[in-house]
Design an enzyme around this catalytic site. Structure first.
Site, PDB file in Angstrom:
ATOM      1  N   LYS A 215       0.832  -1.213   0.000  1.00  0.00           N
ATOM      2  CA  LYS A 215       0.000   0.000   0.000  1.00  0.00           C
ATOM      3  C   LYS A 215       0.870   1.269   0.000  1.00  0.00           C
ATOM      4  O   LYS A 215       0.645   2.202  -0.771  1.00  0.00           O
ATOM      5  CB  LYS A 215      -0.936  -0.030   1.216  1.00  0.00           C
ATOM      6  CG  LYS A 215      -1.771   1.212   1.412  1.00  0.00           C
ATOM      7  CD  LYS A 215      -2.762   1.433   0.295  1.00  0.00           C
ATOM      8  CE  LYS A 215      -3.333   2.847   0.342  1.00  0.00           C
ATOM      9  NZ  LYS A 215      -4.128   3.179  -0.802  1.00  0.00           N
ATOM     10  N   ALA A 265       1.455  17.127 -15.498  1.00  0.00           N
ATOM     11  CA  ALA A 265       2.163  18.138 -14.708  1.00  0.00           C
ATOM     12  C   ALA A 265       1.149  19.113 -14.120  1.00  0.00           C
ATOM     13  O   ALA A 265       0.098  19.366 -14.704  1.00  0.00           O
ATOM     14  CB  ALA A 265       3.152  18.874 -15.596  1.00  0.00           C
ATOM     15  N   CYS A 273      -4.394  10.996   1.254  1.00  0.00           N
ATOM     16  CA  CYS A 273      -3.480   9.854   1.356  1.00  0.00           C
ATOM     17  C   CYS A 273      -2.026  10.147   0.997  1.00  0.00           C
ATOM     18  O   CYS A 273      -1.136   9.885   1.806  1.00  0.00           O
ATOM     19  CB  CYS A 273      -3.992   8.704   0.493  1.00  0.00           C
ATOM     20  SG  CYS A 273      -5.504   7.999   1.145  1.00  0.00           S
TER      21      CYS A 273
HETATM   22  P1  NAD Z   1     -11.852   9.227   7.240  1.00  0.00           P
HETATM   23  O1  NAD Z   1     -11.051  10.045   8.180  1.00  0.00           O
HETATM   24  O2  NAD Z   1     -12.628   9.865   6.141  1.00  0.00           O
HETATM   25  O3  NAD Z   1     -12.892   8.335   8.079  1.00  0.00           O
HETATM   26  C1  NAD Z   1     -12.562   7.558   9.170  1.00  0.00           C
HETATM   27  C2  NAD Z   1     -13.812   7.307  10.013  1.00  0.00           C
HETATM   28  O4  NAD Z   1     -13.503   6.430  11.092  1.00  0.00           O
HETATM   29  C3  NAD Z   1     -14.392   8.571  10.655  1.00  0.00           C
HETATM   30  O5  NAD Z   1     -15.741   8.715  10.265  1.00  0.00           O
HETATM   31  C4  NAD Z   1     -14.270   8.329  12.160  1.00  0.00           C
HETATM   32  O6  NAD Z   1     -15.325   8.898  12.910  1.00  0.00           O
HETATM   33  C5  NAD Z   1     -14.290   6.816  12.211  1.00  0.00           C
HETATM   34  N1  NAD Z   1     -13.737   6.228  13.438  1.00  0.00           N
HETATM   35  C6  NAD Z   1     -12.591   6.543  14.081  1.00  0.00           C
HETATM   36  N2  NAD Z   1     -12.459   5.748  15.183  1.00  0.00           N
HETATM   37  C7  NAD Z   1     -13.533   4.923  15.209  1.00  0.00           C
HETATM   38  C8  NAD Z   1     -13.974   3.893  16.089  1.00  0.00           C
HETATM   39  N3  NAD Z   1     -13.275   3.528  17.157  1.00  0.00           N
HETATM   40  N4  NAD Z   1     -15.131   3.254  15.798  1.00  0.00           N
HETATM   41  C9  NAD Z   1     -15.855   3.599  14.725  1.00  0.00           C
HETATM   42  N5  NAD Z   1     -15.502   4.579  13.866  1.00  0.00           N
HETATM   43  C10 NAD Z   1     -14.354   5.230  14.109  1.00  0.00           C
HETATM   44  O7  NAD Z   1     -10.859   8.148   6.666  1.00  0.00           O
HETATM   45  P2  NAD Z   1     -10.768   7.541   5.172  1.00  0.00           P
HETATM   46  O8  NAD Z   1     -10.321   8.598   4.221  1.00  0.00           O
HETATM   47  O9  NAD Z   1     -11.997   6.751   4.868  1.00  0.00           O
HETATM   48  O10 NAD Z   1      -9.540   6.532   5.362  1.00  0.00           O
HETATM   49  C11 NAD Z   1      -9.644   5.368   6.160  1.00  0.00           C
HETATM   50  C12 NAD Z   1      -8.367   4.551   5.971  1.00  0.00           C
HETATM   51  O11 NAD Z   1      -8.268   4.147   4.609  1.00  0.00           O
HETATM   52  C13 NAD Z   1      -7.080   5.342   6.263  1.00  0.00           C
HETATM   53  O12 NAD Z   1      -6.135   4.465   6.779  1.00  0.00           O
HETATM   54  C14 NAD Z   1      -6.651   5.821   4.879  1.00  0.00           C
HETATM   55  O13 NAD Z   1      -5.254   6.037   4.803  1.00  0.00           O
HETATM   56  C15 NAD Z   1      -7.070   4.648   4.007  1.00  0.00           C
HETATM   57  N6  NAD Z   1      -7.365   4.971   2.604  1.00  0.00           N
HETATM   58  C16 NAD Z   1      -8.053   6.127   2.302  1.00  0.00           C
HETATM   59  C17 NAD Z   1      -8.354   6.401   0.958  1.00  0.00           C
HETATM   60  C18 NAD Z   1      -9.081   7.672   0.578  1.00  0.00           C
HETATM   61  O14 NAD Z   1      -9.122   7.987  -0.625  1.00  0.00           O
HETATM   62  N7  NAD Z   1      -9.662   8.419   1.492  1.00  0.00           N
HETATM   63  C19 NAD Z   1      -7.974   5.508  -0.041  1.00  0.00           C
HETATM   64  C20 NAD Z   1      -7.309   4.337   0.316  1.00  0.00           C
HETATM   65  C21 NAD Z   1      -7.018   4.082   1.650  1.00  0.00           C
END
Ligand code: NAD
Length: 449
Positions: A215, A265, A273
């Site tokens: 990743k 560019a 991310c």
């Molecule tokens: P985000 O910040 O948009 O959402 C995370 C959610 O988790 C929030 O709504 C928060 O309230 C919730 N949360 C936190 N602690 C919690 C708990 N104990 N119980 C229940 N809910 C809880 O995050 P995201 O952008 O969806 O990213 C999530 C993961 O996926 C990260 O590790 C990120 O790096 C990865 N990721 C994100 C993307 C992207 O495009 N956003 C793409 C690939 C991977």
């Protein structure tokens, strides 16, 4: 019988995962710790803008396949497989902050203690190599009083979807990568995905730390590709002959070893991310005794790209103090309202330092930008309002609606029409004939001497 799914964390990744499984007929019960978010989603409203998401969310709720709750326990007890999709931000020193992963893992562990039968926990959140083994597995075992591979399963399965095309990406992945702690966990997850996607999508199964590395490697490579083409764009801009980075990129991208994607560019990459994941990989690498010089420069080149835009516009406009600069686009890319790590913020901060009066327009990201920039700039509700009597304009995000602006629109509305195309959406020939025009990666000298 089809497995029941739960997703913990309803952000971009969690909600898209939830909705995609539910519309394909799976029973999904997902949780988020933010009750307002849960209520909103329960009523069929997406808490953020993502094309196509809300329609599918409503459909899933209507079909009775989707339930959202605010407690992890309910989600785990009502399902066979739980995906952890909570946020993994970084600390000031670049290290990944696992506080959300820790708290959600503890909650899952406690729920597992009450559960009979096999349950599979899948880590979708992005975590540095070794985190699932060293942090998540011990917490799950401690709070469930059960053993991985004996009483429940554990696997790592990072997400590769992109904001702005998240639903499409989830439904049409180019590969699935599974890091398993035991054969049964890997097989169970592979079967779920085979059932969901059919047999055309490659599924790679290996150990958890390799998958965690995949990743980071993936995001670091893509960020490097953009920083690389931006560096070449900066060279092109300084050439005395007519050289255009768009033509250079098209030609090199035809080599299948290079490929066309991520060779546009611009004024720099951003998003939720790339910035945090590249920094986390640098910090992680240094912690284990290796200084990743290329990665450090990938980040540096990106940060400096915003400064280079300012240098070009100062070259054209002179001192910026008191001048009105219109910014078109605030989100880090089109089709999202996300401004996390966006190049617009860096460009705007430089402009403010130079004393410019900044006016900005974005079709979706104004509310989020206000949270970051506050009253430092003025927000316009239309393109015309933004361009009105401006001394200069910088196109920062390539939203579709900006592609329709004609050179005449700029000359009619602006006080001193000067346009910097930071994403290469405008035809340089047409635009430079009608107004003062510069673009990223385009040498100033148009005609070969
Ligand atoms: P985000 O910040 O948009 O959402 C995370 C959610 O988790 C929030 O709504 C928060 O309230 C919730 N949360 C936190 N602690 C919690 C708990 N104990 N119980 C229940 N809910 C809880 O995050 P995201 O952008 O969806 O990213 C999530 C993961 O996926 C990260 O590790 C990120 O790096 C990865 N990721 C994100 C993307 C992207 O495009 N956003 C793409 C690939 C991977």
């Amino acid at each position: 019988m089809r497995k029941k799914i739960s997703v913990i964390g309803l952000g971009y990744v969690g909600l898209c995962t939830t909705v995609c499984f539910a519309v394909k007929g799976y029973k999904v019960i997902s949780s988020d710790k933010e009750t307002t978010k849960v209520e909103l989603i329960g009523r069929g409203t997406s808490p953020f803008y993502e094309p196509g998401l809300e329609t599918l969310l409503k459909e899933a709720i209507q079909d009775g396949n989707l339930k959202v709750v605010s407690r992890t326990e309910g989600a785990v007890l009502g399902s066979d497989i739980s995906f952890i999709a909570v946020g993994t931000p970084i600390l000031r020193n670049g290290n990944v902050d696992l506080k959300f992963v820790r708290s959600s893992t503890k909650e899952i562990g406690k729920a597992l203690r009450k559960k009979d039968g096999f349950h599979l926990v899948v880590v979708k959140s992005t975590v540095t190599p070794g985190s699932t083994e060293k942090v998540i597995k011990p917490l799950l075992e401690k709070y469930s009083r059960k053993r991985v591979g004996v009483n429940f399963g554990l696997a790592v399965n990072p997400e590769f979807l992109r904001e702005g095309s998240a639903i499409h990406d989830f439904l049409h992945p180019n590969r699935i990568v599974i890091g398993e702690f035991d054969e049964h966990s890997g097989k169970t997850l592979e079967m779920l995905y085979r059932e969901f996607y059919g047999d055309k999508i490659p599924i790679l199964r290996t150990n958890p730390a390799t998958v965690e590395m995949v990743k980071y490697a993936s995001n670091a490579f893509l960020a490097a590709k953009i920083s690389f083409i931006n560096e070449l764009a900066n060279i092109c801009e300084r050439l005395p002959q007519k050289v255009d980075i768009v033509e250079v990129a098209r030609a090199i991208g035809m080599d299948p070893r290079i490929g066309q994607e991520f060779l546009n560019a611009g004024v720099g990459w951003g998003g939720s991310c790339f910035p945090k994941d590249t920094k986390a990989l640098v910090a992680f690498s240094r912690k284990i005794g290796y200084r990743p010089r290329i990665l450090e420069d990938v980040i540096r080149v990106n940060l400096e790209q915003a400064r280079r835009v300012i240098d070009v516009i100062k070259e054209e406009m002179g001192a910026l103090n008191g001048k009105k600069i219109a910014i078109l686009g605030l989100s880090f890319k089109p089709n999202t309202e996300d401004v996390r790590g966006a190049a617009s913020i860096r460009v705007i901060n430089h402009l403010i330092q130079e004393g410019a009066q900044v006016y900005a327009y974005d079709p979706a990201a104004i509310d989020n930008a206000k949270k970051v920039l506050g009253t430092k700039i003025k927000y316009s509700s239309t393109i015309s309002e933004c361009l009105d009597k401006a001394d200069g304009c910088i196109l920062v995000t390539e939203w579709e609606e900006f592609k329709k602006i004609s050179p005449e629109d700029f000359t009619r509305l602006m006080r001193k029409p000067f346009l910097f195309d930071g994403r290469r959406i405008f035809d340089p020939k047409e635009f430079s004939e009608k107004l003062r025009f510069r673009a990223v990666g385009l040498s100033k000298m148009r005609e070969t001497p």
